[in-house]
Enzyme design. Structure first.
Site, PDB file in Angstrom:
ATOM      1  N   LYS A 115     -35.298 -23.138 -23.969  1.00 21.79           N
ATOM      2  CA  LYS A 115     -36.261 -24.290 -23.939  1.00 21.79           C
ATOM      3  C   LYS A 115     -37.475 -24.084 -23.406  1.00 21.79           C
ATOM      4  CE  LYS A 115     -33.090 -27.663 -24.717  1.00 21.79           C
ATOM      5  NZ  LYS A 115     -32.420 -28.219 -25.789  1.00 21.79           N
ATOM      6  N   LYS A 207     -26.855 -19.321 -32.756  1.00 22.59           N
ATOM      7  CA  LYS A 207     -25.814 -20.009 -32.790  1.00 22.59           C
ATOM      8  C   LYS A 207     -26.058 -21.012 -33.697  1.00 22.59           C
ATOM      9  CE  LYS A 207     -26.358 -23.187 -28.915  1.00 22.59           C
ATOM     10  NZ  LYS A 207     -26.008 -24.239 -27.911  1.00 22.59           N
ATOM     11  N   LYS A 210     -26.767 -28.419 -33.255  1.00 22.87           N
ATOM     12  CA  LYS A 210     -27.016 -29.724 -33.820  1.00 22.87           C
ATOM     13  C   LYS A 210     -28.436 -29.943 -33.903  1.00 22.87           C
ATOM     14  CE  LYS A 210     -23.123 -31.591 -31.433  1.00 22.87           C
ATOM     15  NZ  LYS A 210     -22.784 -32.615 -30.537  1.00 22.87           N
TER      16      LYS A 210
HETATM   17  P1  TYM Z   1     -22.080 -29.677 -27.304  1.00 18.98           P
HETATM   18  O1  TYM Z   1     -21.971 -31.304 -27.619  1.00 18.98           O
HETATM   19  O2  TYM Z   1     -23.120 -28.935 -27.606  1.00 18.98           O
HETATM   20  O3  TYM Z   1     -20.810 -28.881 -28.175  1.00 18.98           O
HETATM   21  C1  TYM Z   1     -19.568 -29.295 -27.829  1.00 18.98           C
HETATM   22  C2  TYM Z   1     -18.519 -28.153 -27.790  1.00 18.98           C
HETATM   23  O4  TYM Z   1     -18.859 -27.207 -29.061  1.00 18.98           O
HETATM   24  C3  TYM Z   1     -19.156 -25.922 -28.748  1.00 18.98           C
HETATM   25  N1  TYM Z   1     -19.746 -25.113 -29.568  1.00 18.98           N
HETATM   26  C4  TYM Z   1     -19.507 -24.173 -30.443  1.00 18.98           C
HETATM   27  N2  TYM Z   1     -18.605 -23.292 -30.381  1.00 18.98           N
HETATM   28  C5  TYM Z   1     -18.878 -22.321 -31.205  1.00 18.98           C
HETATM   29  N3  TYM Z   1     -19.803 -22.227 -32.006  1.00 18.98           N
HETATM   30  C6  TYM Z   1     -20.851 -22.828 -32.090  1.00 18.98           C
HETATM   31  N4  TYM Z   1     -21.856 -22.554 -32.806  1.00 18.98           N
HETATM   32  C7  TYM Z   1     -20.889 -24.030 -31.325  1.00 18.98           C
HETATM   33  N5  TYM Z   1     -21.794 -24.958 -30.770  1.00 18.98           N
HETATM   34  C8  TYM Z   1     -21.220 -25.651 -29.992  1.00 18.98           C
HETATM   35  C9  TYM Z   1     -19.642 -25.855 -27.404  1.00 18.98           C
HETATM   36  O5  TYM Z   1     -19.454 -24.804 -26.581  1.00 18.98           O
HETATM   37  C10 TYM Z   1     -18.976 -27.093 -26.766  1.00 18.98           C
HETATM   38  O6  TYM Z   1     -17.723 -26.762 -26.169  1.00 18.98           O
HETATM   39  N6  TYM Z   1     -23.027 -29.272 -22.410  1.00 18.98           N
HETATM   40  C11 TYM Z   1     -22.022 -29.544 -23.434  1.00 18.98           C
HETATM   41  C12 TYM Z   1     -21.348 -30.731 -23.071  1.00 18.98           C
HETATM   42  C13 TYM Z   1     -20.526 -31.141 -21.771  1.00 18.98           C
HETATM   43  C14 TYM Z   1     -19.376 -30.131 -21.432  1.00 18.98           C
HETATM   44  C15 TYM Z   1     -19.156 -31.028 -20.039  1.00 18.98           C
HETATM   45  C16 TYM Z   1     -18.556 -29.313 -21.801  1.00 18.98           C
HETATM   46  C17 TYM Z   1     -20.948 -32.000 -20.887  1.00 18.98           C
HETATM   47  N7  TYM Z   1     -20.326 -31.904 -19.855  1.00 18.98           N
HETATM   48  C18 TYM Z   1     -18.143 -30.714 -19.305  1.00 18.98           C
HETATM   49  C19 TYM Z   1     -17.502 -28.998 -21.051  1.00 18.98           C
HETATM   50  C20 TYM Z   1     -17.411 -29.650 -19.859  1.00 18.98           C
HETATM   51  C21 TYM Z   1     -22.614 -29.342 -24.893  1.00 18.98           C
HETATM   52  O7  TYM Z   1     -23.669 -29.673 -24.828  1.00 18.98           O
HETATM   53  O8  TYM Z   1     -21.653 -29.396 -25.844  1.00 18.98           O
END
Ligand code: TYM
Length: 340
Positions: A115, A207, A210
């Site tokens: 960021k 990666k 979104k």
């Molecule tokens: P988020 O919402 O970006 O993504 C949700 C889950 O999808 C996985 N992910 C991916 N896996 C493989 N390839 C990709 N390109 C890819 N993009 C996303 C993410 O690793 C995630 O598992 N910070 C977290 C949300 C969060 C969270 C938590 C996760 C908040 N509190 C506690 C686990 C435990 C996030 O932004 O995920």
């Protein structure tokens, strides 16, 4: 495992990276985890607010995310999905962790550094004053640690991009345990899949995300024509055959990984089957696999969109269950730190 927890941000439609890296595991854990294991999947709306959001849009996105989770196979009789902000204990524990987490640990987080880098046209002073990088974004991983440790989670199914945040969570847990001479928090372990890092269709060094433009990802809700178009336009190379070589052919390797994990077969099987195909033929086959595997999910999404009352009820039940565990644990933590 004793308690499994993982979160997803309600920011637009989940994509196949989310699905293959995390959601598909959440679903399979319902079968493979022992009955005594609690499964918690918060929709992390407070995390979503670390960048400006339209209020109405945020509300809609939360429901849509819940719908997609259910459509992917999350069974509300086995797993609890809920809105993070319904459980104020997340914020309270995050504050307690804010008070013990060194800023240096947070400055080293890859996502924060990225960021900062995207704002590198600004000077350091400008970045910190008006570039939109707020304190919440900096302490984002602390709230994430609170999500996990509030429930004393032991296992966290996540994609590769969240592994560093989980390491920080363990560091915070350890720090807290040491500071108060108690073994309050277990040190949670990550669970990853064979598709823990699905890359952008446009730039295979990034990666799939979104926050990038539409054409760089396949959303779970994309109709067949859109899937076909996005795959057709995805980055490839000029070779006339298919191999799996992430170093020299990262874009093709990414498509092979998507094919394999979507179809539930190995990379070797894909290469054996499609090694002699040219790229266009392979892309057509991949499109077909995606359309086939996503269509039942999409039918379920359509159906659930008409069942908003049911979806609300699922979230309410989830919050009730989460609240019981959270309040109990937070009570213990409050007295440990001297608030009670
Ligand atoms: P988020 O919402 O970006 O993504 C949700 C889950 O999808 C996985 N992910 C991916 N896996 C493989 N390839 C990709 N390109 C890819 N993009 C996303 C993410 O690793 C995630 O598992 N910070 C977290 C949300 C969060 C969270 C938590 C996760 C908040 N509190 C506690 C686990 C435990 C996030 O932004 O995920």
């Amino acid at each position: 495992p004793e308690l499994i927890l993982s979160g997803i941000q309600p920011t637009g439609s989940p994509h196949i990276g989310n699905f293959l890296g995390a959601l598909s595991k959440w679903v399979s854990l319902q079968r493979t985890a022992h009955d005594s294991v609690t499964l918690l999947y918060p929709i992390v709306d407070l995390h979503a607010l670390t960048i400006p959001r339209d209020p109405e849009q945020l509300k809609k996105s939360k429901i849509e995310t819940a719908i997609v989770l259910l459509a992917c196979g999350i069974d509300p009789a086995r797993s609890y999905i809920f809105e993070q902000s319904r459980i104020p204990a997340h914020t309270e524990l995050a504050w307690l962790f804010n008070c013990i987490t060194p800023m240096g640990w947070l400055s080293r987080m890859t996502q924060w550094k990225l960021k900062l880098k995207t704002n590198s046209q600004f000077s350091e002073d400008e970045v910190l004053s008006f570039s939109g990088l707020c304190l919440g974004l900096f302490s984002y991983p602390v709230l994430q640690a609170a999500d996990i440790l509030l429930y004393k989670a032991t296992h966290v199914p996540i994609g590769d991009d969240q592994v560093q945040h989980l390491e920080l969570t363990r560091d915070i847990a350890q720090m807290f345990n040491k500071m108060y001479h108690q073994n309050v928090f277990p040190l949670p372990l990550s669970i990853t899949t064979s598709a823990k890092r699905i890359m952008s269709l446009y730039d295979p060094s990034k990666k799939m995300s979104k926050s990038d433009p539409e054409n760089t990802r396949i959303n779970l809700s994309d109709p067949p024509t859109i899937i076909a178009e996005k795959i057709k336009k995805s980055t490839s190379d000029s070779l006339k055959y298919i191999t799996y070589d992430p170093e020299t052919r990262p874009a093709i390797a990414n498509l092979v990984t998507i094919y394999a994990t979507m179809q539930g077969i190995t990379i070797d099987q894909v290469v054996a089957e499609h090694g002699k195909s040219d790229i266009k033929t392979f892309k057509d086959a991949l499109t077909q696999v995606l359309v086939e595997k996503l269509s039942p999910i999409q039918e379920e999404i359509q159906r659930l969109r008409l069942e908003q009352g049911y979806v609300q009820q699922v979230l309410k039940n989830g919050a009730e269950k989460a609240s019981m565990i959270a309040e109990n644990n937070l009570d213990e933590i409050r007295s440990i730190v001297g608030l009670k």
